[in-house]
Write a protein that holds these residues in place. Structure first.
Motif, PDB file in Angstrom:
ATOM      1  N   VAL A  89     -13.104 -13.676  11.863  1.00 53.28           N
ATOM      2  CA  VAL A  89     -13.061 -14.644  10.691  1.00 53.28           C
ATOM      3  C   VAL A  89     -11.906 -14.230   9.627  1.00 53.28           C
ATOM      4  CG1 VAL A  89     -14.231 -15.504   8.498  1.00 53.28           C
ATOM      5  CG2 VAL A  89     -15.315 -15.560  10.716  1.00 53.28           C
ATOM      6  N   PHE A  90     -11.926 -12.640   9.310  1.00 54.59           N
ATOM      7  CA  PHE A  90     -11.145 -12.236   8.700  1.00 54.59           C
ATOM      8  C   PHE A  90      -9.725 -12.285   8.915  1.00 54.59           C
ATOM      9  CE2 PHE A  90      -8.451  -8.440   7.440  1.00 54.59           C
ATOM     10  CZ  PHE A  90      -8.455  -8.738   6.069  1.00 54.59           C
ATOM     11  N   ARG A  91      -9.480 -12.030  10.117  1.00 52.00           N
ATOM     12  CA  ARG A  91      -8.121 -11.943  10.614  1.00 52.00           C
ATOM     13  C   ARG A  91      -7.424 -13.417  10.879  1.00 52.00           C
ATOM     14  NH1 ARG A  91      -5.835  -7.297  12.736  1.00 52.00           N
ATOM     15  NH2 ARG A  91      -3.593  -7.974  12.473  1.00 52.00           N
ATOM     16  N   ASP A  92      -8.524 -14.359  11.134  1.00 53.00           N
ATOM     17  CA  ASP A  92      -8.309 -15.731  11.114  1.00 53.00           C
ATOM     18  C   ASP A  92      -7.577 -16.427   9.717  1.00 53.00           C
ATOM     19  OD1 ASP A  92      -8.636 -18.822  11.267  1.00 53.00           O
ATOM     20  OD2 ASP A  92      -8.430 -18.143  13.144  1.00 53.00           O
ATOM     21  N   VAL A  93      -8.315 -15.990   8.595  1.00 48.52           N
ATOM     22  CA  VAL A  93      -7.998 -16.272   7.293  1.00 48.52           C
ATOM     23  C   VAL A  93      -6.711 -15.591   6.863  1.00 48.52           C
ATOM     24  CG1 VAL A  93      -8.998 -16.507   4.951  1.00 48.52           C
ATOM     25  CG2 VAL A  93     -10.161 -17.034   6.841  1.00 48.52           C
ATOM     26  N   ALA A  94      -6.497 -14.421   7.314  1.00 50.69           N
ATOM     27  CA  ALA A  94      -5.449 -13.663   6.850  1.00 50.69           C
ATOM     28  C   ALA A  94      -4.123 -14.168   7.497  1.00 50.69           C
ATOM     29  CB  ALA A  94      -5.829 -12.178   7.301  1.00 50.69           C
ATOM     30  N   PHE A  95      -4.275 -14.775   8.754  1.00 45.46           N
ATOM     31  CA  PHE A  95      -3.046 -15.337   9.559  1.00 45.46           C
ATOM     32  C   PHE A  95      -1.617 -15.572   8.583  1.00 45.46           C
ATOM     33  CE2 PHE A  95      -0.110 -17.452  12.392  1.00 45.46           C
ATOM     34  CZ  PHE A  95      -0.255 -16.584  13.435  1.00 45.46           C
ATOM     35  N   GLY A  96      -1.998 -16.626   7.888  1.00 46.13           N
ATOM     36  CA  GLY A  96      -0.867 -17.132   6.862  1.00 46.13           C
ATOM     37  C   GLY A  96      -0.104 -16.014   5.860  1.00 46.13           C
ATOM     38  N   ALA A  97      -1.123 -15.237   5.420  1.00 50.91           N
ATOM     39  CA  ALA A  97      -0.707 -14.086   4.660  1.00 50.91           C
ATOM     40  C   ALA A  97      -0.043 -13.109   5.037  1.00 50.91           C
ATOM     41  CB  ALA A  97      -1.986 -13.769   3.714  1.00 50.91           C
ATOM     42  N   GLU A  98      -0.357 -12.772   6.451  1.00 47.98           N
ATOM     43  CA  GLU A  98       0.428 -11.919   7.356  1.00 47.98           C
ATOM     44  C   GLU A  98       1.914 -12.567   7.566  1.00 47.98           C
ATOM     45  OE1 GLU A  98      -2.548 -11.551  10.683  1.00 47.98           O
ATOM     46  OE2 GLU A  98      -2.618  -9.498  10.192  1.00 47.98           O
ATOM     47  N   SER A  99       1.714 -13.880   7.847  1.00 45.24           N
ATOM     48  CA  SER A  99       3.130 -14.452   8.253  1.00 45.24           C
ATOM     49  C   SER A  99       4.002 -14.385   6.859  1.00 45.24           C
ATOM     50  CB  SER A  99       2.944 -16.091   8.536  1.00 45.24           C
ATOM     51  OG  SER A  99       2.014 -16.147   9.690  1.00 45.24           O
ATOM     52  N   ALA A 100       3.418 -14.612   5.805  1.00 49.32           N
ATOM     53  CA  ALA A 100       4.148 -14.528   4.386  1.00 49.32           C
ATOM     54  C   ALA A 100       4.756 -13.077   4.150  1.00 49.32           C
ATOM     55  CB  ALA A 100       3.260 -15.146   3.395  1.00 49.32           C
ATOM     56  N   GLY A 101       4.232 -12.176   4.906  1.00 48.08           N
ATOM     57  CA  GLY A 101       4.635 -10.840   4.642  1.00 48.08           C
ATOM     58  C   GLY A 101       3.949 -10.046   3.293  1.00 48.08           C
ATOM     59  N   PHE A 102       2.698 -10.342   3.100  1.00 52.89           N
ATOM     60  CA  PHE A 102       1.955  -9.901   2.072  1.00 52.89           C
ATOM     61  C   PHE A 102       1.588  -8.261   2.457  1.00 52.89           C
ATOM     62  CE2 PHE A 102       1.107 -14.276   0.535  1.00 52.89           C
ATOM     63  CZ  PHE A 102       1.740 -13.865  -0.725  1.00 52.89           C
ATOM     64  N   PRO A 103       1.685  -7.444   1.513  1.00 47.63           N
ATOM     65  CA  PRO A 103       0.969  -6.161   1.941  1.00 47.63           C
ATOM     66  C   PRO A 103      -0.481  -6.248   2.077  1.00 47.63           C
ATOM     67  CG  PRO A 103       1.512  -6.196  -0.490  1.00 47.63           C
ATOM     68  CD  PRO A 103       2.278  -7.419   0.181  1.00 47.63           C
ATOM     69  N   ALA A 104      -0.933  -5.313   3.052  1.00 50.11           N
ATOM     70  CA  ALA A 104      -2.389  -5.296   3.504  1.00 50.11           C
ATOM     71  C   ALA A 104      -3.703  -5.440   2.391  1.00 50.11           C
ATOM     72  CB  ALA A 104      -2.724  -4.266   4.484  1.00 50.11           C
ATOM     73  N   LEU A 105      -3.277  -4.560   1.274  1.00 54.27           N
ATOM     74  CA  LEU A 105      -4.163  -4.567   0.408  1.00 54.27           C
ATOM     75  C   LEU A 105      -4.410  -6.068  -0.277  1.00 54.27           C
ATOM     76  CD1 LEU A 105      -6.066  -2.137  -0.398  1.00 54.27           C
ATOM     77  CD2 LEU A 105      -4.280  -2.197  -2.413  1.00 54.27           C
ATOM     78  N   THR A 106      -3.044  -6.779  -0.759  1.00 55.06           N
ATOM     79  CA  THR A 106      -3.229  -8.026  -1.178  1.00 55.06           C
ATOM     80  C   THR A 106      -3.889  -9.230  -0.320  1.00 55.06           C
ATOM     81  OG1 THR A 106      -0.913  -7.424  -1.823  1.00 55.06           O
ATOM     82  CG2 THR A 106      -1.630  -9.798  -2.434  1.00 55.06           C
ATOM     83  N   ILE A 107      -3.549  -8.895   1.103  1.00 53.36           N
ATOM     84  CA  ILE A 107      -4.157  -9.698   1.857  1.00 53.36           C
ATOM     85  C   ILE A 107      -5.784  -9.928   1.902  1.00 53.36           C
ATOM     86  CG2 ILE A 107      -4.500 -10.293   4.561  1.00 53.36           C
ATOM     87  CD1 ILE A 107      -1.696  -9.619   4.672  1.00 53.36           C
ATOM     88  N   SER A 108      -6.294  -8.895   1.810  1.00 55.56           N
ATOM     89  CA  SER A 108      -7.620  -8.464   1.801  1.00 55.56           C
ATOM     90  C   SER A 108      -8.422  -8.920   0.688  1.00 55.56           C
ATOM     91  CB  SER A 108      -8.327  -7.292   2.273  1.00 55.56           C
ATOM     92  OG  SER A 108      -8.183  -6.402   1.140  1.00 55.56           O
ATOM     93  N   GLU A 109      -7.533  -8.986  -0.709  1.00 60.70           N
ATOM     94  CA  GLU A 109      -8.061  -9.486  -1.828  1.00 60.70           C
ATOM     95  C   GLU A 109      -8.101 -11.023  -1.540  1.00 60.70           C
ATOM     96  OE1 GLU A 109      -5.710  -7.964  -4.990  1.00 60.70           O
ATOM     97  OE2 GLU A 109      -6.499  -5.907  -4.649  1.00 60.70           O
ATOM     98  N   LEU A 110      -6.953 -11.785  -1.090  1.00 58.30           N
ATOM     99  CA  LEU A 110      -6.692 -13.228  -1.112  1.00 58.30           C
ATOM    100  C   LEU A 110      -7.750 -13.688   0.043  1.00 58.30           C
ATOM    101  CD1 LEU A 110      -2.831 -13.441  -0.445  1.00 58.30           C
ATOM    102  CD2 LEU A 110      -4.173 -14.112  -2.561  1.00 58.30           C
ATOM    103  N   VAL A 111      -8.245 -13.137   0.920  1.00 55.27           N
ATOM    104  CA  VAL A 111      -9.114 -13.403   1.838  1.00 55.27           C
ATOM    105  C   VAL A 111     -10.427 -13.651   1.550  1.00 55.27           C
ATOM    106  CG1 VAL A 111     -10.298 -13.141   4.247  1.00 55.27           C
ATOM    107  CG2 VAL A 111      -7.615 -12.772   4.030  1.00 55.27           C
ATOM    108  N   SER A 112     -10.864 -12.490   0.658  1.00 56.30           N
ATOM    109  CA  SER A 112     -11.961 -12.503   0.100  1.00 56.30           C
ATOM    110  C   SER A 112     -12.294 -13.683  -1.170  1.00 56.30           C
ATOM    111  CB  SER A 112     -12.722 -11.278  -0.131  1.00 56.30           C
ATOM    112  OG  SER A 112     -11.973 -10.714  -1.391  1.00 56.30           O
TER     113      SER A 112
END
Lengths: 651, 199
Positions: A89-112
């Motif tokens: 679930v985490f990786r799926d929700v993170a997909f768009g943020a990964e494409s947009a090039g956000f750093p990992a730390l930001t991504i996990s905040e955005l996802v939660s």
């Protein structure tokens, strides 16, 4: 008023189509407005949403003219299972943020935050998406969009596959996002009662792909009431369409409905029942409308697929397919394919009918045609079991079986082993053994290397690599053992002078890297493999991600293959020539796989898979999870090197 | 309709990557599915006379040919073949991680052929030639690793069986599969699909 979405003279002509699907479309939408997009099937609603999201341009499958100006938009699709692109679930929700090039730390905040926004904060983020119910899955997809705070939300039939309760939850989550963000929404849906009270405006598309009308919700609803009913739309407040009244007879059959929230396993129960009936009665007494209606296609035309001239013609007419009878069945829409599959299930008037979601994707008129056929089959004495979430259909059933929700068991790739050695460690060790095998030049060296290799496998076992294994798990080695035996025998028998020693050395050399290689390969986790390929090996991100998403579909495809084998058995299509049958099954699977690939491509592009920055340069993808690599990897590599080096001692 | 263009577009679209990846994964699953259709009989015969087993070598080269014919871009055969090999790894296979070595070789032949033709021709002969060359590379590798002790005569039988299979099963079969797929309209987003529809 600021406009954040505008279209001017948009015309879309798909490659190979005889005419445009969208003609000269122009409209502006002010920030925060909610627009309902209505029109008959085939009016181009989905295409318009794809164009607005920018996905259509990325796909390069159609000629697009006109101007689209839109702020970044999120697109939610009809079937959340197709749109799933992550192992968790985490990786799926993170997909768009990964494409947009956000750093990992930001991504996990955005996802939660996004998970909380859609009401899924209770879901463990390391669960496989396929274990969620249909409604949860659709909200998970929504979370993937919401994570990027889009100013525009585009919804393409987001609740069509869902039961009423799940649909309400999706609507609530969408509404809350719109309220908190002030985003604009454009919604296409056949059963639009879910959305009508939050819509400010309705745009009506006509059969020609043009805009027929555009105005406030109330005016359009009143003015187009009859037109909408004529098109077969599910107009809110209208009761279910009138059905032919069937006269009950003494040998009337029974309809049992299998109900439960999306994801409660209705299809599984139906398929189990099918297997049982197949064993007891054989295929001639059985009619089956499977989940994947495409598999029932048998023949170059719709008519041939339904059973050829005669009874099939009448049946096709009764199901509203007569004008398609000479068409290629693969060209039918999803709803039409389901009706064709129903026709081929009914054609021999079987005693038992098993129908998986017979009414899904049908407009109001076709709904009545489908239900009439089911009721007719009942009066002719058929015992009917159907899985459905359609409230109007459930009302017509004689008996209802409710399935409880239980977390779905998911057979997921790469979760079998608990070995904490990463894929690169496993593959690296395999390659070291492969290279080392060339040092084996005598029987003594071969035997010593085998003994050392045994210790290496024991080392892996100590890591817990084979936890949960039973003695029967060793059967994965059987093909390799047969292969090695074959090498031994043939290198002796087919050699020039029939000496056994070189043949034995060859076989032991192969065994030295193949036997541990098979064991190690069984522990590879493809999600980790992709992370390592992208981050450690620095391979280009897009192919790595595409490969990783495709590998996730492997178990889905296994299920599809099995379903297809069954469909062909029930329909009597199985060819006696095994080679020909394998060919037919392969083509059938590839057709379904390509169709799902198109949906996956849309889902990935909608989340910025090929996104470019303002200069037209591809955005550099980031990775939400660092690649695994640890001391155990080094240890395994060292063990492999030691095994290979031990050969040098006895050469 | 004239769809030929003089300068082929060699950059990968998202849909190229995703469709070929998914197709390759599905082919990998189909190979697994053959377990119950073709292999049991074949395995019994060929375990004792491996040269004949080379007649099914082409099956493993199919993803490379299908990838090249569908996408028509550099690396398409290798990409598809590596994914299919990974499916084998996941579902359990005979030779472990060495399939990654074989699959690179099995893609090399067809890659070279389409490169040599500057990504302009993708007809049945190109497919068969590519399949045959891929098979040749694989057989040479197998000479060293699997069957080093065969007499020259049996090595020749082994080679001929492998190359025929590469040309017929992978080449002709792959070409027919892409064409059949094209006729259903499932790959209209690709030149290969559009050509199958108009002819």
């Amino acid at each position: 008023m600021s406009h954040n979405l505008g279209v001017e003279n948009l015309t879309v002509l798909p490659h190979l189509a005889t005419g445009p699907v969208l003609r000269d479309i122009s409209f502006d939408v002010p920030q925060g407005q909610r627009v309902l997009l209505l029109g008959p099937s085939g009016a181009g609603k989905s295409t318009l949403l794809l164009a607005l999201s920018g996905v259509l341009a990325n796909l390069q499958t159609a000629e697009i003219t006109g101007r689209i100006s839109a702020e970044p938009a999120g697109l939610l699709l009809q079937n959340p299972l197709d749109a799933t692109v992550g192992y968790t679930v985490f990786r799926d929700v993170a997909f768009g943020a990964e494409s947009a090039g956000f750093p990992a730390l930001t991504i996990s905040e955005l996802v939660s935050k996004a998970m909380t926004d859609v009401g899924l904060d209770h879901i463990q983020s390391d669960r496989p998406p396929q274990s969620l119910s249909g409604g949860e899955l659709q909200r998970m997809c929504l979370a993937g969009l919401v994570a990027l705070s889009p100013k525009v939300l585009l919804l393409d039939e987001p609740t069509a596959m869902l039961d009423a309760e799940s649909a309400a939850q999706v609507r609530l989550a969408v509404e809350q996002y719109l309220l908190s963000s002030g985003a604009t929404a454009i919604i296409a849906e056949h059963r639009f009662d879910v959305w009508v009270d939050i819509a400010d405006r309705i745009i009506v598309l006509g059969t020609q792909g043009n805009i027929l009308d555009d105005g406030p919700t109330n005016r359009i609803l009143q003015g187009y009431h009859h037109q909408f009913l004529n098109w077969g739309l599910w107009v809110p407040g209208e009761s279910a369409p009138a059905l032919e009244s069937a006269i009950p007879t003494t040998h009337t059959g029974k309809i049992t409905a299998l109900i439960g929230p999306s994801g409660s396993g209705k299809t599984t129960v139906l398929n189990a029942k099918l297997q049982e009936l197949l064993a007891d009665h054989g295929p001639t007494d059985l009619g089956w409308l499977p989940q994947n209606a495409g598999f029932t296609i048998a023949g170059p035309s719709v008519l041939a697929s339904a059973g050829g001239i005669g009874k099939a013609e009448q049946l096709l007419a009764d199901l509203g397919l007569e004008k398609h009878s000479l068409q290629n069945p693969h060209d039918l829409s999803g709803g039409e394919k389901r009706r064709l599959a129903l026709a081929s299930a009914l054609i021999d008037e079987p005693k038992y009918l098993l129908l998986d979601e017979p009414t899904v994707g049908q407009d109001r008129r076709n709904w009545a045609l489908v239900v009439n056929q089911i009721l007719t089959a009942k009066t002719k004495g058929a015992q009917i079991l159907l899985a459905t979430h359609d409230a109007e259909l459930i009302e017509l059933c004689d008996e209802v079986q409710q399935l409880e929700t239980s977390p779905r068991h998911v057979n997921q790739v790469g979760t079998a082993g608990s070995l904490s050695v990463s894929p690169f460690g496993l593959l690296g060790a395999s390659m070291i053994l492969l290279a080392g095998s060339w040092l084996i030049n005598s029987l003594a060296a071969a035997l010593v290397s085998f003994a050392v290799m045994f210790w290496l496998v024991l080392l892996v076992a100590l890591f817990g690599g084979f936890k949960g294994w039973r003695p029967s798990s060793l059967k994965i080695l059987l093909p390799a053992v047969i292969g090695i035996a074959s090498i031994a025998v043939s290198n002796w028998w087919l050699s020039a002078n029939h000496q056994w020693e070189p043949a034995a050395i060859t076989a032991l050399r192969v065994g030295f890297f193949v036997l541990p290689g098979v064991l190690l390969a069984s522990q590879i986790n493809p999600a980790q493999l992709a992370d390592q390929a992208g981050q450690l090996a620095k391979l280009p991100a897009r192919p790595v991600v595409a490969a990783s998403v495709a590998l996730q579909k492997v178990f889905d495809f296994q299920a599809l293959w099995n379903q297809q084998v069954l469909v062909r058995k029930v329909r009597g299509l199985t060819k006696s020539n095994r080679l020909a049958e394998a060919g037919a099954l392969t083509l059938g699977l590839l057709i379904e796989a390509t169709r799902s690939a198109t949906q996956v491509a849309i889902a990935m592009e909608a989340r910025g898979f090929s996104a470019t920055d303002s200069n037209g340069k591809r955005i550099k993808r980031t990775w939400a999870v660092p690649a695994a690599w640890g001391s155990r990897d080094w240890l395994l590599l060292a063990g492999a090197v030691a095994s290979a080096a031990s050969i040098l001692l006895v050469r | 309709m004239n769809i030929k263009s003089n300068r082929p577009n060699l950059t990968w679209r998202g849909v190229d990557l995703i469709t070929s990846a998914v197709l390759a994964a599905a082919l990998g699953v189909a190979f697994w599915g053959y377990d119950s259709y073709i292999y049991p009989a074949v395995t019994a015969i060929t375990a004792f006379f491996p040269p004949l087993a080379e007649l099914q070598l082409g099956v493993w080269i199919l993803p490379a040919v299908v990838g090249a014919l569908l996408v028509r871009k550099p690396g398409a055969a290798l990409f598809a073949e590596l994914i299919a090999a990974n499916v084998e790894l996941l579902l359990g296979n005979t030779w472990g991680a060495t399939v990654l070595v074989s699959s690179s070789l099995q893609a090399l032949g067809i890659e070279l052929i389409v490169l040599f033709l500057a990504y302009r021709r993708f007809n049945i002969w190109v497919a068969m030639l590519g399949g045959a060359l891929s098979a040749l590379f694989e057989v040479i590798y197998e000479f060293y690793s699997w069957v080093p002790d065969y007499s020259p005569a049996f090595k020749l039988v082994y080679l001929i069986c492998g190359v025929i299979s590469g040309a017929v099963v992978a080449g002709l079969g792959g070409w027919a599969l892409v064409r059949a797929l094209g006729k259903t309209g499932a790959i209209n987003a690709f030149a290969a699909g559009r050509e199958a529809r108009v002819s």
